[in-house]
Design an enzyme around this catalytic site. Structure first.
Site, PDB file in Angstrom:
ATOM      1  N   GLY A   1      12.528  67.881  62.895  1.00  0.00           N
ATOM      2  CA  GLY A   1      12.413  69.429  62.674  1.00  0.00           C
ATOM      3  C   GLY A   1      12.821  69.868  61.230  1.00  0.00           C
TER       4      GLY A   1
ATOM      5  N   GLY B   1      18.074  69.207  64.941  1.00  0.00           N
ATOM      6  CA  GLY B   1      18.265  70.580  65.021  1.00  0.00           C
ATOM      7  C   GLY B   1      18.218  71.115  66.335  1.00  0.00           C
TER       8      GLY B   1
ATOM      9  N   GLU C   1      13.797  62.675  71.296  1.00  0.00           N
ATOM     10  CA  GLU C   1      15.091  63.101  70.953  1.00  0.00           C
ATOM     11  C   GLU C   1      16.021  63.047  71.995  1.00  0.00           C
ATOM     12  OE1 GLU C   1      13.409  66.827  67.827  1.00  0.00           O
ATOM     13  OE2 GLU C   1      13.905  67.258  70.044  1.00  0.00           O
TER      14      GLU C   1
END
Length: 227
Positions: A27, A83, A104
């Site tokens: 990100g 992020g 993630e």
């Protein structure tokens, strides 16, 4: 805004020391963290091994000369920096605006210290103004879309041009326009139990620190320890 993202990313890199295995997020804010790690590897001789959360971050790390390992080749990660799209007062968050939520979450799970880097606009009272990404298998995706529609979740398929976006894991993303998620933990459990859902963008009770950059400077928020 970009300046704030850079400040947050560079601040997070200060937590990285020699010998660490680090998770490299995806990100616009995590980008600056990865860039700073690359600078330190090149200029300071920092010795680290990275585990990436997307093909985009893998390419960035390779260009910067950051040594990488597969998630399958490690047992634990010392520190992951990523992020977030929204963070509430209880340190729950929405992630997945970059379509990398599954990887993630897989990288975050074996991480000893999990840090989010955000600008102040991402800090909210309640989650849900940002659409909640739900990663679904391609088979049965339209049926699942209708299920979400009937439940009033205002779903939309994530698009790339004229076609449905396909994630690194070859799945679709359905974004839910919920407005306000009153109980993120309960809603996360509901999605966890929905057949066809691979993963969702609610990261509840996972983060340890949130580094927030604003025009007034950088604030490091510590999540309360469980138990």
């Amino acid at each position: 805004m970009e300046a704030l993202k850079k400040i947050a990313g560079v601040t997070a890199a200060q937590y990285v020391t020699d010998g660490m295995t680090i998770g490299l997020g995806t990100g616009s804010t995590a980008y600056y963290f990865v860039e700073e790690i690359g600078r330190r590897v090149k200029q300071e001789g920092l010795q680290v091994v990275g585990v990436t959360t997307s093909s985009v971050t893998s390419k960035q790390a390779e260009v910067l000369g950051i040594p990488l390992k597969s998630i399958d080749d490690i047992d634990s990660i010392d520190l992951t920096v990523d992020g977030a799209d929204e963070v509430d007062k209880d340190f729950n968050g929405i992630k997945g605006g970059g379509a990398a939520l599954l990887m993630e979450k897989i990288v975050a799970t074996p991480t000893k210290e999990y840090i989010w880097v955000v600008d102040a606009s991402k800090m909210v009272e309640h989650l849900g103004a940002f659409k909640l990404p739900v990663e679904v298998v391609q088979y049965g995706a339209d049926r699942l879309f209708r299920v979400f529609e009937k439940a009033g979740y205002k779903p939309s398929f994530r698009m790339k041009g004229d076609s449905r976006l396909v994630t690194d894991m070859q799945n679709y993303i359905i974004d839910l326009d919920l407005g306000c998620i009153k109980d993120p933990v309960a809603f996360g459990h509901l999605l966890d139990g929905t057949v066809g859902v691979v993963e969702h963008g609610l990261f509840n009770g996972m983060v340890d620190k949130v580094i927030v950059a604003s025009k007034d400077g950088v604030t490091v928020l510590e999540a309360p320890k469980a138990g």
